[in-house]
Design a protein around this motif. Sequence first.
Motif, PDB file in Angstrom:
ATOM      1  N   GLN A 231      -4.056  18.489  -5.856  1.00 45.37           N
ATOM      2  CA  GLN A 231      -3.957  17.088  -6.254  1.00 45.37           C
ATOM      3  C   GLN A 231      -2.546  16.800  -6.764  1.00 45.37           C
ATOM      4  O   GLN A 231      -1.883  17.686  -7.294  1.00 45.37           O
ATOM      5  CB  GLN A 231      -5.014  16.733  -7.310  1.00 45.37           C
ATOM      6  CG  GLN A 231      -4.819  17.398  -8.652  1.00 45.37           C
ATOM      7  CD  GLN A 231      -6.103  17.320  -9.483  1.00 45.37           C
ATOM      8  OE1 GLN A 231      -7.173  17.744  -9.045  1.00 45.37           O
ATOM      9  NE2 GLN A 231      -5.983  16.795 -10.693  1.00 45.37           N
ATOM     10  N   TRP A 232      -2.095  15.576  -6.509  1.00 41.05           N
ATOM     11  CA  TRP A 232      -0.763  15.137  -6.951  1.00 41.05           C
ATOM     12  C   TRP A 232      -0.930  13.788  -7.634  1.00 41.05           C
ATOM     13  O   TRP A 232      -1.582  12.899  -7.075  1.00 41.05           O
ATOM     14  CB  TRP A 232       0.173  14.905  -5.777  1.00 41.05           C
ATOM     15  CG  TRP A 232       0.517  16.051  -4.898  1.00 41.05           C
ATOM     16  CD1 TRP A 232       1.640  16.813  -4.945  1.00 41.05           C
ATOM     17  CD2 TRP A 232      -0.228  16.528  -3.765  1.00 41.05           C
ATOM     18  NE1 TRP A 232       1.656  17.736  -3.928  1.00 41.05           N
ATOM     19  CE2 TRP A 232       0.508  17.593  -3.190  1.00 41.05           C
ATOM     20  CE3 TRP A 232      -1.444  16.187  -3.174  1.00 41.05           C
ATOM     21  CZ2 TRP A 232       0.077  18.293  -2.070  1.00 41.05           C
ATOM     22  CZ3 TRP A 232      -1.886  16.884  -2.070  1.00 41.05           C
ATOM     23  CH2 TRP A 232      -1.136  17.919  -1.532  1.00 41.05           C
ATOM     24  N   LEU A 233      -0.332  13.635  -8.791  1.00 42.67           N
ATOM     25  CA  LEU A 233      -0.274  12.322  -9.428  1.00 42.67           C
ATOM     26  C   LEU A 233       1.084  11.725  -9.072  1.00 42.67           C
ATOM     27  O   LEU A 233       2.124  12.272  -9.445  1.00 42.67           O
ATOM     28  CB  LEU A 233      -0.446  12.467 -10.940  1.00 42.67           C
ATOM     29  CG  LEU A 233      -0.600  11.173 -11.716  1.00 42.67           C
ATOM     30  CD1 LEU A 233      -1.801  10.358 -11.228  1.00 42.67           C
ATOM     31  CD2 LEU A 233      -0.763  11.460 -13.205  1.00 42.67           C
ATOM     32  N   ILE A 234       1.072  10.630  -8.323  1.00 45.83           N
ATOM     33  CA  ILE A 234       2.324   9.993  -7.894  1.00 45.83           C
ATOM     34  C   ILE A 234       2.590   8.839  -8.863  1.00 45.83           C
ATOM     35  O   ILE A 234       1.839   7.857  -8.877  1.00 45.83           O
ATOM     36  CB  ILE A 234       2.192   9.398  -6.468  1.00 45.83           C
ATOM     37  CG1 ILE A 234       1.511  10.385  -5.500  1.00 45.83           C
ATOM     38  CG2 ILE A 234       3.532   8.880  -5.964  1.00 45.83           C
ATOM     39  CD1 ILE A 234       2.323  11.526  -5.026  1.00 45.83           C
ATOM     40  N   PRO A 235       3.630   8.951  -9.696  1.00 42.76           N
ATOM     41  CA  PRO A 235       3.861   7.868 -10.667  1.00 42.76           C
ATOM     42  C   PRO A 235       4.227   6.570  -9.960  1.00 42.76           C
ATOM     43  O   PRO A 235       4.819   6.607  -8.872  1.00 42.76           O
ATOM     44  CB  PRO A 235       5.034   8.380 -11.509  1.00 42.76           C
ATOM     45  CG  PRO A 235       5.564   9.584 -10.830  1.00 42.76           C
ATOM     46  CD  PRO A 235       4.656   9.983  -9.706  1.00 42.76           C
ATOM     47  N   ALA A 236       3.872   5.435 -10.583  1.00 44.14           N
ATOM     48  CA  ALA A 236       4.282   4.144 -10.015  1.00 44.14           C
ATOM     49  C   ALA A 236       5.783   3.993 -10.190  1.00 44.14           C
ATOM     50  O   ALA A 236       6.382   4.535 -11.127  1.00 44.14           O
ATOM     51  CB  ALA A 236       3.547   3.010 -10.716  1.00 44.14           C
ATOM     52  N   GLU A 237       6.400   3.268  -9.272  1.00 44.55           N
ATOM     53  CA  GLU A 237       7.819   2.946  -9.413  1.00 44.55           C
ATOM     54  C   GLU A 237       7.986   2.034 -10.619  1.00 44.55           C
ATOM     55  O   GLU A 237       7.115   1.218 -10.907  1.00 44.55           O
ATOM     56  CB  GLU A 237       8.315   2.193  -8.167  1.00 44.55           C
ATOM     57  CG  GLU A 237       8.157   2.946  -6.877  1.00 44.55           C
ATOM     58  CD  GLU A 237       9.044   4.169  -6.809  1.00 44.55           C
ATOM     59  OE1 GLU A 237      10.255   4.025  -7.002  1.00 44.55           O
ATOM     60  OE2 GLU A 237       8.510   5.273  -6.568  1.00 44.55           O
ATOM     61  N   ARG A 238       9.110   2.174 -11.311  1.00 41.87           N
ATOM     62  CA  ARG A 238       9.362   1.259 -12.425  1.00 41.87           C
ATOM     63  C   ARG A 238       9.982  -0.024 -11.894  1.00 41.87           C
ATOM     64  O   ARG A 238      11.104   0.009 -11.390  1.00 41.87           O
ATOM     65  CB  ARG A 238      10.313   1.901 -13.411  1.00 41.87           C
ATOM     66  CG  ARG A 238       9.641   3.033 -14.112  1.00 41.87           C
ATOM     67  CD  ARG A 238      10.450   3.387 -15.301  1.00 41.87           C
ATOM     68  NE  ARG A 238       9.837   4.531 -15.946  1.00 41.87           N
ATOM     69  CZ  ARG A 238      10.149   4.909 -17.143  1.00 41.87           C
ATOM     70  NH1 ARG A 238      11.055   4.247 -17.823  1.00 41.87           N
ATOM     71  NH2 ARG A 238       9.559   5.947 -17.677  1.00 41.87           N
ATOM     72  N   VAL A 239       9.232  -1.097 -11.981  1.00 44.57           N
ATOM     73  CA  VAL A 239       9.740  -2.388 -11.493  1.00 44.57           C
ATOM     74  C   VAL A 239       9.376  -3.477 -12.502  1.00 44.57           C
ATOM     75  O   VAL A 239       8.509  -3.278 -13.357  1.00 44.57           O
ATOM     76  CB  VAL A 239       9.122  -2.756 -10.118  1.00 44.57           C
ATOM     77  CG1 VAL A 239       9.650  -1.838  -9.030  1.00 44.57           C
ATOM     78  CG2 VAL A 239       7.598  -2.722 -10.160  1.00 44.57           C
ATOM     79  N   ASP A 240      10.043  -4.615 -12.397  1.00 46.51           N
ATOM     80  CA  ASP A 240       9.643  -5.782 -13.191  1.00 46.51           C
ATOM     81  C   ASP A 240       8.483  -6.441 -12.459  1.00 46.51           C
ATOM     82  O   ASP A 240       8.679  -7.104 -11.438  1.00 46.51           O
ATOM     83  CB  ASP A 240      10.814  -6.765 -13.329  1.00 46.51           C
ATOM     84  CG  ASP A 240      11.876  -6.221 -14.270  1.00 46.51           C
ATOM     85  OD1 ASP A 240      11.494  -5.467 -15.192  1.00 46.51           O
ATOM     86  OD2 ASP A 240      13.056  -6.522 -14.065  1.00 46.51           O
ATOM     87  N   ALA A 241       7.280  -6.213 -12.988  1.00 47.57           N
ATOM     88  CA  ALA A 241       6.080  -6.701 -12.298  1.00 47.57           C
ATOM     89  C   ALA A 241       5.971  -8.217 -12.466  1.00 47.57           C
ATOM     90  O   ALA A 241       6.045  -8.745 -13.569  1.00 47.57           O
ATOM     91  CB  ALA A 241       4.847  -6.011 -12.852  1.00 47.57           C
ATOM     92  N   VAL A 242       5.819  -8.910 -11.340  1.00 50.22           N
ATOM     93  CA  VAL A 242       5.661 -10.365 -11.344  1.00 50.22           C
ATOM     94  C   VAL A 242       4.212 -10.717 -11.000  1.00 50.22           C
ATOM     95  O   VAL A 242       3.597 -11.570 -11.621  1.00 50.22           O
ATOM     96  CB  VAL A 242       6.629 -11.008 -10.319  1.00 50.22           C
ATOM     97  CG1 VAL A 242       6.312 -12.477 -10.109  1.00 50.22           C
ATOM     98  CG2 VAL A 242       8.063 -10.833 -10.776  1.00 50.22           C
ATOM     99  N   ASP A 243       3.652 -10.036 -10.001  1.00 45.52           N
ATOM    100  CA  ASP A 243       2.308 -10.361  -9.511  1.00 45.52           C
ATOM    101  C   ASP A 243       1.818  -9.160  -8.696  1.00 45.52           C
ATOM    102  O   ASP A 243       2.362  -8.873  -7.634  1.00 45.52           O
ATOM    103  CB  ASP A 243       2.391 -11.626  -8.641  1.00 45.52           C
ATOM    104  CG  ASP A 243       1.045 -12.020  -8.043  1.00 45.52           C
ATOM    105  OD1 ASP A 243       0.046 -11.322  -8.290  1.00 45.52           O
ATOM    106  OD2 ASP A 243       1.007 -13.034  -7.325  1.00 45.52           O
ATOM    107  N   ALA A 244       0.799  -8.484  -9.236  1.00 39.77           N
ATOM    108  CA  ALA A 244       0.330  -7.256  -8.570  1.00 39.77           C
ATOM    109  C   ALA A 244      -0.642  -7.542  -7.429  1.00 39.77           C
ATOM    110  O   ALA A 244      -1.091  -6.611  -6.746  1.00 39.77           O
ATOM    111  CB  ALA A 244      -0.319  -6.317  -9.581  1.00 39.77           C
TER     112      ALA A 244
END
Length: 299
Positions: A231-244
């Motif tokens: 299993q691999w945990l892939i971290p989310a990219e760091r972005v300025d979230a506007v609308d998921a």
Amino acid sequence: MTDIVVVGSLNVDVVVPLHELPAPGQTVLGAADHRRAGGGKGANQAVAAARLGRRVAMVGAVGIDADGDWLLGLIAAEGVATEAVLRAPRPTGQAIVLVTADGDSTIAVSSGANMWLAAEHLGPLRDLLGSARAVLLQQEVDAAVVAEAVRLAEGLVVLNPAPARPVDPATLARVDVLVPNRGELAALAGAPPTDAGADALAAMARSLGTRGPVVVTLGGDGALVVTTDRQWLIPAERVDAVDATGAGDTFCAALADALLDGAAIDEAARWASRAAAVTVTRPGAMEAAPRRVEVPTSA
Ligand code: ATP
């Protein structure tokens, strides 16, 4: 040859901005003009795959109405082949999306033509489904349609089991890659909604009996890739979230895209995560999907 056939829903999204969501029985006047957008998980994933440069064909249904004409024109302009989208004697699917500036939302969906589509409609599409390199499905169409499409597929089968609903064991056993979010995984495993950690989610994923990996999307927490022994945990990219909204749709399309290039499942999930992160930085769902050149090639 078609790279990806998407079997799924096509909706017109009517997005109504409000200062606050209405309580039952209450009327709230809109804060600004509403807007119409193409939507439905099927159409969103088809457009996302086409924007990544894939040859995509859509299988689904819209009504014999102006909304259907508009929606088909919209996705055709994105390069999605629409010949296998049937015209139904039911209205085109509609999603009424009430949103506040804080990002709270309430959505009501009228499935219309999407639920008219039946397993027997897929018979004439046998060659298209059988020759596609990948078939990408969600669950906004009838369960029998999903089961039949999976049965006719001969390439890679990717199922995004959204919204949550049971999947019959024969279908699950034929799925090469399953892409649920946390809630959908729990529902499939017959467990209550969970905020369980990676190991518990991985155990749940392994209990499902798919023949290939399960990729669990975890929103801003990234994605968990689970195979029988790794299993691999892939971290989310760091972005300025506007609308998921639509992040999951871009993720699924990009995952299929990378797998068609021969990427290993963890690499494919990293690419999907970078593509989905671009979607998060923009408003809307379908219209927020990135073109290939907009996705960073490495983290
Ligand atoms: P939807 O139904 O709205 O498309 P979903 O529940 O299917 O969403 P999510 O798990 O919310 O999908 O998101 C899919 C992927 O998008 C995540 O695995 C992650 O890679 C990326 N993502 C989501 N939210 C964020 C965020 N805030 N920042 C960066 N990446 C994100």
